[in-house]
Write a protein that holds these residues in place. Structure first.
Motif, PDB file in Angstrom:
ATOM      1  N   SER A   1      -2.062   7.262  -6.195  1.00  0.00           N
ATOM      2  CA  SER A   1      -3.289   6.518  -6.454  1.00  0.00           C
ATOM      3  C   SER A   1      -3.036   5.365  -7.414  1.00  0.00           C
TER       4      SER A   1
ATOM      5  N   GLN B   1      -4.010   8.217   1.473  1.00  0.00           N
ATOM      6  CA  GLN B   1      -4.860   7.472   0.548  1.00  0.00           C
ATOM      7  C   GLN B   1      -5.045   6.031   0.997  1.00  0.00           C
TER       8      GLN B   1
ATOM      9  N   VAL C   1      -8.245   3.401   1.068  1.00  0.00           N
ATOM     10  CA  VAL C   1      -8.240   2.456  -0.053  1.00  0.00           C
ATOM     11  C   VAL C   1      -7.964   1.034   0.413  1.00  0.00           C
ATOM     12  N   ASP C   2      -7.069   0.872   1.377  1.00  0.00           N
ATOM     13  CA  ASP C   2      -6.654  -0.451   1.825  1.00  0.00           C
ATOM     14  C   ASP C   2      -7.432  -0.841   3.081  1.00  0.00           C
TER      15      ASP C   2
ATOM     16  N   SER D   1       0.809  -1.216   0.000  1.00  0.00           N
ATOM     17  CA  SER D   1       0.000   0.000   0.000  1.00  0.00           C
ATOM     18  C   SER D   1       0.839   1.262   0.000  1.00  0.00           C
TER      19      SER D   1
ATOM     20  N   THR E   1      -3.467   1.252  -6.631  1.00  0.00           N
ATOM     21  CA  THR E   1      -4.429   0.436  -7.366  1.00  0.00           C
ATOM     22  C   THR E   1      -3.776  -0.549  -8.332  1.00  0.00           C
TER      23      THR E   1
END
Length: 246
Positions: free
Chosen positions: A154, A66, A70-71, A9, A158
């Motif tokens: 980002s 982020q 996200v994670d 991450s 991803t």
């Protein structure tokens, strides 16, 4: 603590290569070394130590923020131990900056060899003259500031890497933002340089971009991964101790 997931991450576009500086080729023409030295000066100007260190730190901190959303693993950690990731970010950023300062010369050397191999001494000197001028330095500085580090982070979160296409697009956006921030006189000076030497720049740009992209996407060296893991475990242990003492 799933460190593997944490590292996946947090490995941003600013992660640096562990490869040593490229050696000069064994077969050289008479002025190869002169071309290399001027090319090295260009690379060091364009990828200045302080500027790269600043981008490394900013990019790492953006990635931490982020990753919290996200994670899911990091979201759970942040929920169980509020403030852990922010505290870790200070140590993590310091590790990344130190790694940058140790490894940035490898990129300078790779780019210098590219310039020395592909360009004449006069062509390299023309580039060095512009990029070492006040306008050239301002263009470099503003272009770096115009790069969207959030987009970099980002894509790493991803996809695991920054693609060459995305890097090219973000670099172009940074350059466009730089030009918009310059005076008309400065823009005119940039235009004159590109009219006279744009073909030279474009001749080496694709390979220079590929070299930089490979360097950007290289994994964090084992030495720094270990330091990152130790820092994370240290902060986690402190939070666990604090929680058990309540």
């Amino acid at each position: 603590m799933p460190l593997r997931l944490v590292f996946a991450s947090l490995m941003l576009a600013v992660s640096l290569s562990a490869t040593p500086a490229a050696a000069l080729p064994e077969q050289q023409d008479a002025d190869y070394l002169a071309r290399y030295e001027v090319g090295h000066a260009i690379a060091a100007e364009a990828q200045a130590m302080d500027s790269v260190a600043e981008q490394v730190e900013q990019g790492f901190r953006i990635g931490i923020e982020q990753a919290k959303t996200v994670d899911p693993n990091l979201s759970q950690i942040e929920s169980e131990f509020p403030g852990l990731l922010d505290a870790f970010a200070d140590d993590g950023a310091a590790i990344m900056v130190d790694s940058a300062k140790r490894r940035l010369p490898s990129l300078w050397s790779d780019l210098a060899n590219l310039y020395a191999r592909e360009l004449s001494l006069d062509q390299i000197r023309a580039m060095a003259s512009f990029y070492g001028s006040p306008v050239g330095r301002k263009l470099i500085k503003l272009s770096a500031e115009g790069v969207d580090l959030e987009a970099h982070a980002s894509q790493v979160l991803t996809e695991g890497v920054v693609s060459a296409e995305a890097q090219m697009s973000m670099t172009a956006q940074g350059e466009q933002a730089a030009l918009r921030a310059m005076t008309k006189e400065e823009q005119a000076e940039v235009a004159v340089f590109m009219q006279q030497h744009g073909a030279t720049v474009m001749r080496v740009s694709p390979e220079a971009m590929a070299i930089t992209n490979q360097w950007i996407n290289a994994p964090l060296p084992p030495r720094d991964q270990a330091a990152m893991g130790e820092a994370l475990q240290r902060h986690l242990a402190a939070r666990q101790t604090g929680a058990s003492g309540k």
